[in-house]
Design a protein around this motif. Structure first.
Motif, PDB file in Angstrom:
ATOM      1  N   LYS A  15       0.837  -1.200   0.000  1.00  0.00           N
ATOM      2  CA  LYS A  15       0.000   0.000   0.000  1.00  0.00           C
ATOM      3  C   LYS A  15       0.868   1.244   0.000  1.00  0.00           C
ATOM      4  O   LYS A  15       2.024   1.219   0.394  1.00  0.00           O
ATOM      5  CB  LYS A  15      -0.907  -0.003   1.223  1.00  0.00           C
ATOM      6  N   GLY A  16       0.270   2.325  -0.436  1.00  0.00           N
ATOM      7  CA  GLY A  16       0.958   3.595  -0.470  1.00  0.00           C
ATOM      8  C   GLY A  16      -0.046   4.720  -0.618  1.00  0.00           C
ATOM      9  O   GLY A  16      -1.258   4.507  -0.629  1.00  0.00           O
ATOM     10  N   GLU A  31      -4.930   6.713   0.579  1.00  0.00           N
ATOM     11  CA  GLU A  31      -4.254   5.427   0.744  1.00  0.00           C
ATOM     12  C   GLU A  31      -4.899   4.414  -0.194  1.00  0.00           C
ATOM     13  O   GLU A  31      -6.120   4.365  -0.315  1.00  0.00           O
ATOM     14  CB  GLU A  31      -4.428   4.977   2.192  1.00  0.00           C
ATOM     15  N   LEU A  34      -1.367  -0.692  -4.022  1.00  0.00           N
ATOM     16  CA  LEU A  34      -0.622  -0.455  -5.254  1.00  0.00           C
ATOM     17  C   LEU A  34      -0.457  -1.735  -6.060  1.00  0.00           C
ATOM     18  O   LEU A  34      -0.572  -1.732  -7.278  1.00  0.00           O
ATOM     19  CB  LEU A  34       0.744   0.148  -4.930  1.00  0.00           C
ATOM     20  N   SER A  72       9.285   0.752  -2.692  1.00  0.00           N
ATOM     21  CA  SER A  72      10.174   1.689  -1.994  1.00  0.00           C
ATOM     22  C   SER A  72       9.835   1.757  -0.512  1.00  0.00           C
ATOM     23  O   SER A  72       8.824   1.217  -0.061  1.00  0.00           O
ATOM     24  CB  SER A  72      10.054   3.089  -2.611  1.00  0.00           C
ATOM     25  N   LYS A  74       8.710   4.193   0.990  1.00  0.00           N
ATOM     26  CA  LYS A  74       7.582   5.097   1.225  1.00  0.00           C
ATOM     27  C   LYS A  74       6.267   4.317   1.242  1.00  0.00           C
ATOM     28  O   LYS A  74       5.193   4.902   1.297  1.00  0.00           O
ATOM     29  CB  LYS A  74       7.540   6.174   0.153  1.00  0.00           C
ATOM     30  N   GLN A  75       6.356   3.008   1.177  1.00  0.00           N
ATOM     31  CA  GLN A  75       5.183   2.136   1.135  1.00  0.00           C
ATOM     32  C   GLN A  75       5.155   1.256   2.370  1.00  0.00           C
ATOM     33  O   GLN A  75       6.097   1.237   3.165  1.00  0.00           O
ATOM     34  CB  GLN A  75       5.240   1.288  -0.141  1.00  0.00           C
ATOM     35  N   TRP A  76       4.073   0.514   2.536  1.00  0.00           N
ATOM     36  CA  TRP A  76       3.959  -0.444   3.631  1.00  0.00           C
ATOM     37  C   TRP A  76       3.232  -1.670   3.119  1.00  0.00           C
ATOM     38  O   TRP A  76       2.684  -1.669   2.023  1.00  0.00           O
ATOM     39  CB  TRP A  76       3.262   0.174   4.847  1.00  0.00           C
ATOM     40  N   ASP A  86       5.849  -1.598   8.058  1.00  0.00           N
ATOM     41  CA  ASP A  86       6.431  -0.494   7.300  1.00  0.00           C
ATOM     42  C   ASP A  86       7.708  -0.973   6.632  1.00  0.00           C
ATOM     43  O   ASP A  86       8.500  -1.706   7.236  1.00  0.00           O
ATOM     44  CB  ASP A  86       6.747   0.693   8.209  1.00  0.00           C
TER      45      ASP A  86
END
Length: 112
Positions: A15-16, A31, A34, A72, A74-76, A86
């Protein structure tokens, strides 16, 4: 070269934050899922040490998965038990584009 067979591995939802047009010239951050990945999740032991990379020291788990370029820190990720992790570091060992070692920090139950 050894091939990692992730066909029987668990799925994880990555997710992001995405930006959507709000219709009046601005953006709304939302949110969203992705993509999904398959991989093998393992707990890092408490005696992991690293003097060169503090992100690894913060990590609680590691996910081994197939190589891809679109992931990246910046995602989880969310697992099949609705736990959130995270992403602290995405490592392409030896820059071989073979597989990824994704270092994760366990956050707890995911509440969307």
């Amino acid at each position: 070269m050894v091939i990692i067979d992730t066909s029987r591995a668990l799925y994880f939802s990555v997710k992001g934050i995405i930006k959507k047009d709000n219709g009046i010239g601005g953006n709304i951050e939302k949110e969203a899922e992705l993509f999904k990945i398959q991989g093998f999740l393992d707990l890092l032991t408490g005696d992991e040490t690293s003097t060169n990379n503090s992100f690894i020291q913060e990590s609680t788990h590691i996910l081994i998965t197939d190589y891809r370029e679109d992931i990246s820190n910046k995602q989880w990720m969310i697992d099949n038990k609705n736990n959130r992790y995270d992403i602290t570091l995405v490592d392409d060992p030896l820059s071989m584009n073979h597989h990824l070692e994704i270092y994760l920090k366990f956050i707890g139950e995911y509440n969307a």
